[in-house]
Design an enzyme around this catalytic site. Structure first.
Site, PDB file in Angstrom:
ATOM      1  N   GLY A 207      71.491  24.177 -27.721  1.00 39.52           N
ATOM      2  CA  GLY A 207      70.428  25.187 -27.631  1.00 39.52           C
ATOM      3  C   GLY A 207      70.800  26.478 -28.319  1.00 39.52           C
TER       4      GLY A 207
ATOM      5  N   GLU B  25      76.967  31.541 -27.395  1.00 40.00           N
ATOM      6  CA  GLU B  25      77.141  32.920 -26.921  1.00 40.00           C
ATOM      7  C   GLU B  25      78.246  33.697 -27.629  1.00 40.00           C
ATOM      8  OE1 GLU B  25      77.860  30.101 -25.101  1.00 40.00           O
ATOM      9  OE2 GLU B  25      79.696  30.342 -23.932  1.00 40.00           O
ATOM     10  N   ASN B  26      78.533  33.412 -28.911  1.00 43.37           N
ATOM     11  CA  ASN B  26      79.597  34.125 -29.631  1.00 43.37           C
ATOM     12  C   ASN B  26      79.524  35.625 -29.362  1.00 43.37           C
ATOM     13  OD1 ASN B  26      80.004  31.589 -31.185  1.00 43.37           O
ATOM     14  ND2 ASN B  26      78.008  32.151 -32.003  1.00 43.37           N
TER      15      ASN B  26
ATOM     16  N   HIS C 209      70.328  33.310 -20.896  1.00 46.65           N
ATOM     17  CA  HIS C 209      71.556  32.546 -20.637  1.00 46.65           C
ATOM     18  C   HIS C 209      72.680  33.012 -21.570  1.00 46.65           C
ATOM     19  CE1 HIS C 209      73.773  28.808 -19.504  1.00 46.65           C
ATOM     20  NE2 HIS C 209      74.287  28.968 -20.728  1.00 46.65           N
ATOM     21  N   GLU C 210      72.379  33.062 -22.863  1.00 47.42           N
ATOM     22  CA  GLU C 210      73.443  33.442 -23.816  1.00 47.42           C
ATOM     23  C   GLU C 210      73.868  34.880 -23.578  1.00 47.42           C
ATOM     24  OE1 GLU C 210      74.618  30.895 -25.134  1.00 47.42           O
ATOM     25  OE2 GLU C 210      72.870  29.640 -24.763  1.00 47.42           O
TER      26      GLU C 210
HETATM   27  N1  HT7 Z   1      78.219  27.455 -24.544  1.00 51.16           N
HETATM   28  C1  HT7 Z   1      77.365  26.828 -25.488  1.00 51.16           C
HETATM   29  C2  HT7 Z   1      77.815  25.422 -25.749  1.00 51.16           C
HETATM   30  C3  HT7 Z   1      77.532  24.918 -27.102  1.00 51.16           C
HETATM   31  C4  HT7 Z   1      78.045  23.727 -27.635  1.00 51.16           C
HETATM   32  C5  HT7 Z   1      78.868  22.777 -27.073  1.00 51.16           C
HETATM   33  C6  HT7 Z   1      79.197  21.667 -27.848  1.00 51.16           C
HETATM   34  C7  HT7 Z   1      78.721  21.517 -29.155  1.00 51.16           C
HETATM   35  C8  HT7 Z   1      77.890  22.488 -29.670  1.00 51.16           C
HETATM   36  C9  HT7 Z   1      77.559  23.599 -28.900  1.00 51.16           C
HETATM   37  N2  HT7 Z   1      76.782  24.646 -29.177  1.00 51.16           N
HETATM   38  C10 HT7 Z   1      76.775  25.476 -28.077  1.00 51.16           C
HETATM   39  C11 HT7 Z   1      75.945  26.825 -25.088  1.00 51.16           C
HETATM   40  C12 HT7 Z   1      75.678  27.460 -23.788  1.00 51.16           C
HETATM   41  O1  HT7 Z   1      75.881  26.857 -22.762  1.00 51.16           O
HETATM   42  O2  HT7 Z   1      75.316  28.597 -23.752  1.00 51.16           O
HETATM   43 ZN    ZN Z   2      76.058  28.380 -21.430  1.00 50.68          ZN
END
Ligand code: HT7
Ligand code: ZN
Length: 855
Positions: free
Chosen positions: A259, A262-263, A295-296
């Site tokens: 989705g 959160e960088n 969320h992010e």
């Molecule tokens: N923390 C993020 C996880 C995520 C992710 C994990 C595996 C491969 C690609 C990915 N892109 C983002 C998303 C979230 O939980 O906010």
């Molecule tokens: Zn998350």
């Protein structure tokens, strides 16, 4: 592939307090020069080990001296460098090919952009580094790129310098003052336009906000910007959390495995969770944008400032952040409807996971590929676990607990245990037994009985819990389960005062005083615990609760249970009695005290998949037939009511107020029943809604209703929709999805055709999910006798694995549910899993999921 165990965690041998990255960006060949300051962590003589994935070191330097190739080794993909001192500067140079990166992990190209995805282990595809979340480093990033193709250069933290370079190139430097794990690193280069705004934090600091998209998409970013500002204010108000950098940027990209991400200071989003307008987005899409932006953003504290020690602690940040975004969305709209939606999602995705071969605890014990553990259990059950602690503590003590958690672990890589301890100390409560929610997989089942004693004017509620075996956990200990419970007086319709029963033993009784007549039980109100309740209530009692329960979730649940009982009885005996359901629906739909959104939720029939989950062996055809029959009976019996609601809830002007969203939800539900009634003009009514709609919410709902039928209007609507939206990828996804979800006799061959459609591609995860993810969720079509659906999914996984193993692995679980179906179907599903496993060169991702899914 190697299995990693939680018990094997060791502190890192070397730390990296600082890293400087220098990128010479180009889609064909990007050069990366990394300078790591490394310090020995403790007394040992082990070498520095830097993770890599597909990288070749072009040059390695230590303290400025180029090493001979015999002074380092490549152990599989890991760069091993023996070091003599306590601290050194280590430099590496590598070359990458972003355009050839179809896995969408590391640095890749998407729609003319260059962007990164590092969680969980993508950073090692960019440079050699100890790629684990407990290494926190200060990042300095310099990047250079062609100025015409990539006029915008973004990274984490604050922009500190920029300038022109030779050959039409330019550069920018960004510094992030907050030490962070490598999974939070990000970089974006591209021709992007900015929706710029600002937010003043509670201490009066000005933060520059930017949402970066293609210029043509700028008008579609307003909702995301509002969501971002609302989230920032909410986190200050609710958790006392203030944003910490001067800049917060979001970038939307079309090709994304998840989705959003959160960088630190530079969130990267799947464009479907940023872009929204009335013409192209449904109300559900708007809500998803709001929820994912929140969320992010919330991760800035629950994930970034306090991160995870290792990936077994993933739910520490994800469960907590999902709980936070759920509460935020509830506060922004209708708490009752939000809770219903969240529970429906939990039951649709997490309960089957918890009851199948891929079941794992909220804090897993082992994994082969961490990408496979971004699951509904880690996210959604993890959120339920936090919610239960919040309930047990109450709002004030819960806030004390989170304040303590953030203060104590700010700048650290923490564990789930750290969070629970903060809850215990902040809340003054013993959570020893409660910790089992992190340890034991599976959904607890609770059998309930109620005994009334007229002499003592009391009632006794007896609860018996059981937790089924799950892979690697044959026996279980009793869980601590908080159940909000009330008893209702049948005559007066009044309840006797709610109690939260804390079930801690295998079997336990609770006494309610002052009960003069046999009461009606309302239990697990608000869905206070993620469990399955078997309360053996009669259809009469459920009808009573559907009319009188003052907890909206419990009222919805009574209605659902009433429908489930009628349908399961109909499926197993062949005789379906729609009357109690029709009466309850009439009562609910005409109750002036209820709002439209709640009515729409309450009158909706349970999904075919949910009905399957209620049966010992899923019979897709019988379920489809019975649900169809009940829907028709409800449609026919209440046709004037549906027509009236359909007319009444039309809205000439678009707005996103809860009342308007509720009206659209109810209008679409009414349309379902009008068409289900078999009325001669049903398809025409749906087509008229399709054509006259002023929102995508109404247009897509009408298209979905038509897609289920075989009318001429079906083909006409699908053609119109395609021609109108063929150039808009997000809307075209809906066109694929609607057809794959359709209850239509030809859905299976249609999906095969759609896979060959010129607009279908395996390179875009959204498109793959919209066709195959939707198809696998269409129980009736996917499980059609003969196994053609299974072959379709098997073929997809085999073809997709070499391109994008993460997305391929996410398609395995529907095939792993073979134990839930009859022997013939089960054998065919297993055959596909075996065929997949026999493919040469299969990824770790798919290998893990497919092998765990077989007996
Ligand atoms: N923390 C993020 C996880 C995520 C992710 C994990 C595996 C491969 C690609 C990915 N892109 C983002 C998303 C979230 O939980 O906010
Ligand atoms: Zn998350």
């Amino acid at each position: 592939p190697t299995v990693i165990h939680r018990a094997d965690y060791r502190v890192p041998d070397w730390l990296v307090p600082d890293i400087a990255l220098d990128f010479a960006l180009d889609p064909e060949t990007t050069r990366v020069h990394a300078t790591l300051s490394v310090t020995r962590n403790g007394a040992h003589d082990r070498p520095l080990r830097l993770d890599g994935d597909g990288l070749v070191p072009l040059e390695v330097l230590v303290d400025g001296r180029p090493l001979d190739p015999n002074e380092w080794t490549l152990d599989n993909d890991t760069l091993v460098i023996p070091l003599g001192g306590e601290r050194h500067s280590v430099e590496t140079r590598v070359a990458l090919a972003p355009s050839a990166n179809s896995k969408l992990m590391g640095l890749y190209a998407s729609g003319g952009l260059l962007c990164t995805q590092c969680e969980a282990e993508g950073f090692r595809r960019i440079t050699f580094f100890p790629d684990r979340p407990d290494i926190l480093s200060r990042y300095t990033v310099r990047m250079e790129a062609d100025k015409t193709a990539y006029p915008v250069l973004l990274s984490n933290g604050d922009p500190v310098a920029s300038g022109e370079a030779a050959d039409g190139r330019h550069w920018a430097q960004w510094n992030d003052p907050f030490p962070k794990p490598s999974y939070l690193f990000a970089l974006v280069a591209g021709d992007l336009s900015c929706n710029a705004d600002h937010f003043t934090t509670m201490s009066g600091r000005a933060v520059k906000l930017g949402i970066w998209v293609r210029e043509a998409d700028l008008p579609r970013t307003e909702h995301a910007m509002k969501a971002l500002k609302d989230s920032m204010a909410w986190d200050e108000r609710t958790y006392g959390r203030e944003y910490d950098l001067d800049v917060f940027n979001i970038v939307a990209v079309d090709d994304f495995n998840f989705g959003a991400m959160e960088n630190k200071g530079l969130n990267i989003f799947n464009s479907r969770y940023i872009l929204a307008d009335a013409e192209t987005a449904t109300d559900a899409d708007y809500d998803a944008v709001e929820g994912v932006v929140a969320h992010e953003y919330f991760h800035n504290w629950s994930g970034n400032r306090v991160t995870c020690r290792d990936w077994f602690q993933l739910s520490l940040k994800e469960g907590l952040t999902v709980y936070r975004d759920q509460c935020f969305s509830a506060d922004m709209g209708s708490p009752a409807v939000k809770r219903i939606e969240d529970v429906r999602a939990l039951r649709a995705a997490q309960f089957p996971e918890d009851g199948g071969p891929l079941a794992h605890p909220v804090r897993p014990e082992s994994y082969m590929e961490i990408s496979n553990f971004y699951t509904a259990t880690i996210y959604n059950k993890g959120a339920e676990v936090i919610r239960m602690m919040a309930l047990l503590l109450g709002p004030d003590r819960y806030r004390k607990g989170t304040d303590l958690y953030f203060a104590r672990h700010d700048g650290q890589a923490a564990t789930c245990e750290d969070f629970v301890r903060a809850m215990e100390e902040g809340g003054g409560i013993d959570l020893t037994q409660f910790r089992r929610w992190y340890e034991q997989a599976g959904t607890p089942r609770i059998a309930v009985s109620v005994k009334h004693d007229p002499d003592s004017h009391s009632a006794t509620v007896t609860l018996e819990q059981s937790l089924p075996p799950t892979p690697g956990q044959p026996t279980k200990q009793p869980m601590a389960i908080p159940l909000r419970t009330a008893l209702f007086d049948r005559q007066s319709g009044e309840q006797t005062g709610e109690q939260t029963l804390l079930l801690t033993q295998d079997s336990q009784s609770f006494r309610f005083e002052g009960i003069n007549s046999p009461p009606v039980l309302s239990i697990n109100r608000g869905f206070s615990a993620p469990v399955i309740i078997n309360a053996q209530r009669s259809q009469d009692e459920l009808a009573f609760l559907s009319a009188h329960d003052d907890d909206p979730f419990a009222r919805y649940e009574a209605m659902q249970q009433l429908m489930v009982n009628a349908l399961v009885h109909g499926i197993t005996t062949g005789t379906l009695d729609p009357k109690p359901v029709i009466a309850a629906i009439r009562n609910t739909a005409t109750d002036p005290a209820l709002d439209d959104a709640f009515i729409a939720e309450a009158v909706r029939l349970p999904s075919e998949a949910y009905l399957g989950d209620q049966m010992p062996v899923v019979d897709p055809d019988a379920i489809h037939e019975a649900r169809d029959r009940l829907q028709r009976a409800i449609g026919e019996a209440l046709e004037p009511l549906w027509r009236n609601l359909h007319r009444r809830s039309a809205r000439p002007v678009f707005d996103l107020s809860p009342a308007s969203k509720g009206a659209r939800k109810l209008r679409n539900m009414a349309l379902v029943y009008i068409v289900a009634s078999g009325a001669e003009d049903g398809a025409r009514v749906a087509f008229a809604q399709f054509e006259q709609a002023n929102t995508m919410t109404e247009r897509q709902a009408a298209l979905a209703v038509l897609a289920n039928g075989t009318s001429d209007e079906r083909e006409a609507a699908l053609d119109i929709f395609y021609n109108r939206y063929r150039d808009d990828a997000l809307v075209l996804d809906k066109w694929f999805q609607t057809q794959a979800l359709a209850f239509h006799p030809d859905t299976v061959p249609l999906v095969e055709q759609l896979a060959k459609h010129p607009d279908f591609t395996l390179n875009n995860p959204n498109r793959v999910r919209s066709l195959y993810g939707a198809f696998a969720a269409n129980q009736w079509a996917f499980h059609q006798k003969g196994g053609r659906g299974y072959t379709i999914l098997g073929d997809l996984i085999v073809a997709l694995d070499p391109i994008n193993p993460q997305t391929a692995a996410r398609m395995i679980p529907p095939l792993g549910r073979w134990l839930r179906f009859d022997a013939d179907r089960g054998a065919l599903m297993q055959a596909q899993l075996r065929r997949i496993l026999a493919q040469p060169g299969l990824s770790k991702d798919v290998t893990e999921q497919a092998s765990k899914s077989l007996p």
